[in-house]
Design a protein around this motif. Structure first.
Motif, PDB file in Angstrom:
ATOM      1  N   PRO A 219     -22.767 -38.455 -38.555  1.00  0.00           N
ATOM      2  CA  PRO A 219     -23.620 -37.607 -37.755  1.00  0.00           C
ATOM      3  C   PRO A 219     -24.785 -38.407 -37.542  1.00  0.00           C
ATOM      4  CG  PRO A 219     -23.664 -37.112 -40.112  1.00  0.00           C
ATOM      5  CD  PRO A 219     -22.525 -38.131 -40.231  1.00  0.00           C
ATOM      6  N   GLY A 220     -25.016 -39.305 -38.122  1.00  0.00           N
ATOM      7  CA  GLY A 220     -26.256 -40.254 -37.728  1.00  0.00           C
ATOM      8  C   GLY A 220     -27.663 -39.665 -38.258  1.00  0.00           C
ATOM      9  N   ALA A 221     -28.687 -40.071 -37.877  1.00  0.00           N
ATOM     10  CA  ALA A 221     -29.906 -39.382 -38.729  1.00  0.00           C
ATOM     11  C   ALA A 221     -30.478 -38.251 -37.967  1.00  0.00           C
ATOM     12  CB  ALA A 221     -30.989 -40.686 -38.311  1.00  0.00           C
TER      13      ALA A 221
ATOM     14  N   THR B 164     -38.755 -31.052 -54.756  1.00  0.00           N
ATOM     15  CA  THR B 164     -38.294 -31.927 -54.125  1.00  0.00           C
ATOM     16  C   THR B 164     -36.985 -32.093 -53.998  1.00  0.00           C
ATOM     17  OG1 THR B 164     -37.951 -33.189 -56.376  1.00  0.00           O
ATOM     18  CG2 THR B 164     -40.078 -33.734 -55.039  1.00  0.00           C
ATOM     19  N   ARG B 165     -36.207 -30.775 -54.367  1.00  0.00           N
ATOM     20  CA  ARG B 165     -34.621 -30.663 -54.236  1.00  0.00           C
ATOM     21  C   ARG B 165     -34.144 -30.782 -52.865  1.00  0.00           C
ATOM     22  NH1 ARG B 165     -33.372 -25.144 -56.650  1.00  0.00           N
ATOM     23  NH2 ARG B 165     -35.318 -24.666 -55.544  1.00  0.00           N
ATOM     24  N   THR B 166     -33.216 -31.288 -52.419  1.00  0.00           N
ATOM     25  CA  THR B 166     -32.585 -31.463 -51.140  1.00  0.00           C
ATOM     26  C   THR B 166     -31.070 -30.861 -51.143  1.00  0.00           C
ATOM     27  OG1 THR B 166     -31.699 -33.742 -51.809  1.00  0.00           O
ATOM     28  CG2 THR B 166     -33.781 -33.680 -50.875  1.00  0.00           C
ATOM     29  N   LEU B 167     -30.988 -30.543 -49.963  1.00  0.00           N
ATOM     30  CA  LEU B 167     -29.471 -29.862 -49.718  1.00  0.00           C
ATOM     31  C   LEU B 167     -29.122 -30.445 -48.404  1.00  0.00           C
ATOM     32  CD1 LEU B 167     -27.434 -27.833 -50.700  1.00  0.00           C
ATOM     33  CD2 LEU B 167     -28.622 -26.071 -49.489  1.00  0.00           C
ATOM     34  N   LEU B 168     -27.776 -31.140 -48.520  1.00  0.00           N
ATOM     35  CA  LEU B 168     -27.307 -31.648 -47.085  1.00  0.00           C
ATOM     36  C   LEU B 168     -28.558 -32.796 -46.634  1.00  0.00           C
ATOM     37  CD1 LEU B 168     -25.542 -28.753 -45.375  1.00  0.00           C
ATOM     38  CD2 LEU B 168     -24.711 -30.566 -46.836  1.00  0.00           C
ATOM     39  N   GLY B 169     -28.976 -33.313 -47.392  1.00  0.00           N
ATOM     40  CA  GLY B 169     -29.931 -34.335 -46.992  1.00  0.00           C
ATOM     41  C   GLY B 169     -31.589 -33.997 -46.637  1.00  0.00           C
TER      42      GLY B 169
END
Length: 307
Positions: free
Chosen positions: A195-197, A33-38
């Motif tokens: 940057p938006g979605a 579940t790790r995230t990077l830059l969202g």
């Protein structure tokens, strides 16, 4: 063309390996579940394995079908396989570490990885263009098919070059480097603000300029032209056919160029802009018109008599 011909080709096995890696990564999207830059850390290697796999499978068809007798065929395929595999291994390694693979200069190790990736993709780009040049000068390929293959490879080459816009360090990054602060060198984002979605899976910005969009578009327009070349093998070769394919090449290249300009202006391709949106619409209609004209051309006549 027999399947055995493909089993001897390095790029074919590169495509198979990319498929295996893709399948192996898929469970990690749910287990890690790790995230990077969202975004999930495994999204990036997944996108690259899919891209390299698609490139490998379409390119090996071109190499077997049209450059089978070229003395550098096997060596070029092997070099393309090695350089692209290096790219995938490093991207996947960085994902497993929870680190950015591109633009990351936070440590010496990350700087080395980013540099190796840059050298690897540069070699890949040169070999790609060399392959396209040899198709261009091969006289045995019919004019319309050659036109399609060359345009596809040229636009893909341009799409690859777009990547260098992203790797160039920005003024604020250069200033930070002068002060001994090493964080990033380059970015796929152009413009400032929210940057938006991001677009689902791809993560492309919907507000700011994102150079990954024209980069992706340019690289994978090649597949459109390869499929078109395969389709044209059952069509009559003519000046009209060749001209229509050439017009298609110009139209796709213009779309790619306008994408780059809009992105450099700091605006997302997906943000409505009266000028750019109109240009994309007009060029897309012209592309559809050319494709319909090509499809309407009768199949190749055969002067065979059945006894």
């Amino acid at each position: 063309m027999k399947f055995d011909d493909y089993k001897k080709q390095p790029l074919f096995w590169n495509g198979i390996i990319m498929t295996v890696i893709t399948v192996a990564i898929l469970p990690l999207l749910f287990l890690d579940t790790r995230t990077l830059l969202g975004a999930n850390v495994w999204i990036k290697p997944l996108k690259f394995t899919l891209s390299v796999g698609l490139y490998s499978m379409t390119t090996v068809w071109v190499m077997v079908k049209f450059l089978k007798g070229w003395k550098f065929n096997g060596k070029i395929q092997m070099a393309l396989t090695i350089t692209s595999f290096i790219e995938i291994v490093l991207i996947t390694l960085q994902a497993s570490r929870g680190e950015m693979s591109h633009f990351n200069i936070t440590t010496v190790w990350n700087q080395i990885i980013f540099s190796i990736m840059g050298v690897s993709i540069s070699i890949f780009w040169v070999l790609h263009l060399w392959m396209g040049y040899n198709i261009f000068k091969k006289e045995s390929i019919s004019r319309s098919i050659k036109e399609s293959l060359v345009w596809g490879m040229v636009i893909a080459g341009f799409g690859m070059v777009i990547g260098f816009f992203m790797t160039s360090p920005r003024p604020d990054q250069l200033e930070a480097m002068k002060q001994g602060i090493f964080v990033a060198s380059g970015s796929h984002q152009f413009g400032s603000g929210d940057p938006g979605a991001g677009i689902l899976f791809f993560g492309w910005s919907t507000k700011l300029g994102d150079m990954r969009v024209p980069h992706f578009f340019g690289m994978h327009v090649m597949q459109v032209f390869v499929f078109l070349a395969a389709y044209l093998m059952n069509k009559q070769d003519s000046i009209l056919n060749q001209t229509l394919v050439r017009i298609l090449g110009v139209l796709f290249l213009l779309i790619n160029l306008f994408m780059v300009i809009q992105t450099l202006n700091g605006e997302s391709i997906f943000h409505f802009n009266p000028f750019f949106s109109s240009v994309y619409g007009i060029l897309s209609l012209l592309i559809v018109f050319c494709l319909i004209k090509i499809i309407s051309i009768p199949k190749q006549f055969r002067n065979e008599v059945t006894i």
